[in-house]
Design an enzyme around this catalytic site. Structure first.
Site, PDB file in Angstrom:
ATOM      1  N   SER A 136      25.970  -3.232  23.219  1.00 15.47           N
ATOM      2  CA  SER A 136      25.331  -3.709  24.446  1.00 15.47           C
ATOM      3  C   SER A 136      26.084  -4.813  25.164  1.00 15.47           C
ATOM      4  CB  SER A 136      23.908  -4.192  24.135  1.00 15.47           C
ATOM      5  OG  SER A 136      23.932  -5.201  23.138  1.00 15.47           O
TER       6      SER A 136
ATOM      7  N   ASP B  85      18.466 -12.819  27.505  1.00 12.28           N
ATOM      8  CA  ASP B  85      17.332 -12.482  26.647  1.00 12.28           C
ATOM      9  C   ASP B  85      17.617 -12.947  25.225  1.00 12.28           C
ATOM     10  OD1 ASP B  85      19.149 -10.626  25.670  1.00 12.28           O
ATOM     11  OD2 ASP B  85      18.199  -8.891  26.603  1.00 12.28           O
TER      12      ASP B  85
ATOM     13  N   HIS C 277      21.595 -11.494  24.510  1.00 15.97           N
ATOM     14  CA  HIS C 277      22.633 -11.199  25.495  1.00 15.97           C
ATOM     15  C   HIS C 277      22.824 -12.331  26.504  1.00 15.97           C
ATOM     16  CE1 HIS C 277      20.877  -7.244  24.267  1.00 15.97           C
ATOM     17  NE2 HIS C 277      22.162  -7.005  24.047  1.00 15.97           N
TER      18      HIS C 277
END
Length: 351
Positions: A45, A323, A326
């Site tokens: 991610s 978040d 990240h």
């Protein structure tokens, strides 16, 4: 659970034993006068720009993407992620996600992004392609003549994995660190095998980022009200990076005149920003901008009545973390700024 000192001593001793017995690898490379023209991205991610399926992640839900491009597109941030910044550094458009390549075939000339959020070098909890499977997809494109020898000789591959592997390991061991030394060894070994494979496929330069200090992620700092990093977790990340650095050095020693493998020091770059946030106009560096009301993982979630289960800070540009794990676009910009002064970034552009 091990204390910090005991764990760090164990890991350090293991590193010495492991590195002393590690074999060298044969790697070939050739010099070219051309600047990189294509970027191929593999990982998780931190680099995924839209490969993960909408049913698997909140990255396709508001408020993800509110800074760029203004709506959720699958990036795990309010805006750009690391792959976008590296592409810009190479003066390329950010490569199109593999799953969207048929939608805009002309964009494939800049490369392909195979990164899939939640995945790792090994299988994880996310039902997505691990690093080996991502490279399998890349190899198929080469086999079908999507990219030829010339394309590959003028390309860069970015590999960004490992964080999810450790999360999955701790899930399967109920948080126990007992077998962590051997797991680190196997993880670095698998990553090295995949790096070698990319080289053999013809990619000229392979860039791999080290682990970030994941003891500083909001998931780890929540217990201290986002005030203090977890030293034990950072010790594990540090050892992983030591082993990876040694492994990559052995690869490059086989081809001293034209080293093909480059490590980006995420660990130091992250810490430099987190320890000097005002330099980048960042406030409360360990606190996430999009925070869950009842869980740090709830960014983007709503209840059965469509009521938000999260809150968003007033200005994401002043937050480092978006978040639970990240960075924000501003966070990635700051990290890349710190990396730009390193030899590694220079090596990517110059032969």
């Amino acid at each position: 659970m091990y204390s910090y000192n005991k764990l760090f001593t164990l890991l350090s001793l293991f590193a010495i034993l492991y590195l002393s017995g590690q074999r060298g690898f044969q790697v070939e490379g050739r010099k070219t006068k051309h600047a990189p023209k294509k970027l191929f991205v593999f990982g998780d991610s931190y680099c995924d720009t839209g490969n993960i399926k909408k049913a698997l992640a909140n990255s396709w839900k508001y408020p993800y993407g509110i800074t760029f491009p203004g709506k959720p597109v699958g990036r795990f941030s309010d805006g750009r992620v690391f792959a976008d910044y590296l592409a810009k550094h190479l003066k390329l458009k950010s490569p199109i996600p593999f799953n969207l390549r048929k939608v805009a075939p002309k964009q494939q000339k800049f490369g392909i992004n195979f990164a899939f959020g939640g995945t790792g070098a090994f299988d994880t909890l996310v039902r997505g392609p691990n690093l080996t499977t991502q490279i399998d997809s890349f190899e198929k494109l080469i086999k079908y003549k999507q990219y030829d020898v010339s394309d590959l000789k003028n390309s860069v591959a970015l590999v960004s994995v490992a964080g999810n592997d450790y999360s999955y390991y701790l899930t399967t061991t109920n948080g126990s660190y007992t077998g962590i030394p051997s797991f680190i060894a196997s993880l670095v070994n698998q990553t090295t095998i995949d790096l070698i494979r990319l080289k053999k496929l013809g990619v000229k330069k392979i860039v791999v980022d080290g682990l970030q200090p994941f003891g500083c992620l909001p998931t780890a700092t929540a217990l201290s009200s986002f005030k203090q990093c977890n030293g034990t977790a950072n010790a594990i990340a540090s050892l992983h990076n030591t082993l990876l650095t040694q492994s990559v050095a052995k690869l490059n020693q086989q081809n001293k005149d034209h080293p093909s493998f480059i490590i980006l020091n995420f660990y130091d770059a992250f810490l430099t920003v987190l320890e000097n946030p005002s330099k980048h106009n960042i406030e409360n560096p360990l606190k996430p901008c999009c925070a869950g009301v009842s869980s740090e993982y709830n960014c983007g979630s709503v209840d059965n009545n469509n009521v938000k289960k999260y809150t968003v800070c007033d200005n994401p540009k002043k937050a480092f973390f978006w978040d639970a794990v990240h960075p924000t676009q501003a966070g990635w910009h700051a990290v890349f700024h710190e990396l730009k002064s390193t030899k590694a970034l220079h090596q990517i552009l110059h032969n």
